[in-house]
Design an enzyme around this catalytic site. Structure first.
Site, PDB file in Angstrom:
ATOM      1  N   SER A   6       0.687  -0.820   0.087  1.00  0.00           N
ATOM      2  CA  SER A   6      -0.036   0.194  -0.112  1.00  0.00           C
ATOM      3  C   SER A   6       0.612   0.958   0.117  1.00  0.00           C
ATOM      4  O   SER A   6       2.111   1.361   0.695  1.00  0.00           O
ATOM      5  CB  SER A   6      -1.111   0.157   1.552  1.00  0.00           C
ATOM      6  OG  SER A   6      -1.635   1.783   1.957  1.00  0.00           O
ATOM      7  N   TYR A  61      -2.952  -1.106   9.406  1.00  0.00           N
ATOM      8  CA  TYR A  61      -2.313  -1.268   8.465  1.00  0.00           C
ATOM      9  C   TYR A  61      -1.391  -0.422   7.914  1.00  0.00           C
ATOM     10  O   TYR A  61      -0.513  -1.749   7.064  1.00  0.00           O
ATOM     11  CB  TYR A  61      -3.927  -0.823   8.057  1.00  0.00           C
ATOM     12  CG  TYR A  61      -4.054  -0.863   6.547  1.00  0.00           C
ATOM     13  CD1 TYR A  61      -4.082  -1.932   6.122  1.00  0.00           C
ATOM     14  CD2 TYR A  61      -3.790   0.404   5.455  1.00  0.00           C
ATOM     15  CE1 TYR A  61      -4.630  -2.287   4.329  1.00  0.00           C
ATOM     16  CE2 TYR A  61      -3.204  -0.106   3.737  1.00  0.00           C
ATOM     17  CZ  TYR A  61      -3.978  -1.263   4.075  1.00  0.00           C
ATOM     18  OH  TYR A  61      -3.790  -1.506   2.194  1.00  0.00           O
TER      19      TYR A  61
END
Length: 257
Positions: free
Chosen positions: A148, A164
């Protein structure tokens, strides 16, 4: 040049393939000629994805919770029972957790790391024999991990996804580590997506994808073809000299944050 990007005769496994970025990956791989196995926890989503994508090529679904050793074993057994080799593994299954700093629970790290990091390692290791079986000298097998942009640049204040972002930074380093471990028969790279429409980004896109995308360097959020293109490239012979790379697919966000 067309042959460089074709995937005819290749077999790919896409985790988290029932929706979002995984569905975009599966669609692109099928369009390029691959056979695809998709997996996730939610059988109904998988069945809907198979129904939608089956006109494009051979696609099968295997329900499994890839945040557990049992789920990894179930997917491995299902694929091993049907295939002698696989050419590409897309570790895309992911989990997220959001909570204010003062309230962020320990379980918010456990769940996210089990899927995003541990699951990536365990599934890659379990499928390594099948990947080795597919590898050739001029076209190694592939592992493509979904990282990401949040694992490259820190999310802004108020983005309470602490586990995350940390897990995706871990995915990027695990990608580099595995690239060295598995070379030369298996190439390992990561895609670091920016803003795409998915369940995870629903709140971020509440104002509308056009309005949110207008402030990005390329003036829009990511589209399915953007994921399909990078996925096909990394699974094809066109990328046979690339390993250990983390490639932002973010519309330029990483250049300004």
């Amino acid at each position: 040049m067309t042959d460089l990007f074709r995937l005819d005769g290749k077999v790919a496994v896409v985790t988290g393939g029932g929706r979002g970025i995984g569905l975009m990956m599966a669609r692109g791989l099928l369009q390029a000629g691959a056979s695809v196995y998709i997996s996730s926890r939610k059988e109904a989503e998988l069945n809907a994805a198979v129904d939608a994508l089956s006109p494009l090529g051979r696609i099968s679904a295997v329900p499994a919770d890839l945040g557990t050793a049992e789920g990894v074993a179930a997917l491995t057994a299902a694929v091993t029972g049907r295939e002698d080799a696989i050419h590409a593994l897309f570790n895309n299954a992911g989990a997220a957790w959001g909570a204010p700093y003062e309230e962020f629970p320990e379980s918010g790290f456990d769940k996210v790391y089990d899927v995003n990091v541990k699951g990536v390692f365990l599934l890659t290791r379990a499928l390594t024999p099948l990947l080795n079986a597919a590898a050739t000298e001029d076209d190694p097998a592939r592992v493509i991990n979904t990282g990401s942009i949040d694992g490259i640049v820190a999310p802004g204040k108020g983005r309470d996804n602490f586990s995350y972002s940390a897990s995706k930074a871990a995915v990027h380093m695990l990608t580099r580590h595995l690239a060295g471990e598995l070379a030369p028969k298996i190439l390992v790279n990561a895609i670091a997506p920016g803003l795409f429409e998915s369940r995870m980004t629903k709140e971020m896109l509440r104002a509308g994808s056009e309005e949110v995308g207008a402030v990005l360097p390329l003036g829009r959020i990511g589209q399915p073809d953007d994921i399909a293109g990078i996925s096909v490239f990394l699974a094809s012979r066109a990328s046979a000299y690339i390993t250990g790379a983390v490639i932002p697919v973010d519309g330029g966000v990483s250049t300004i944050r």
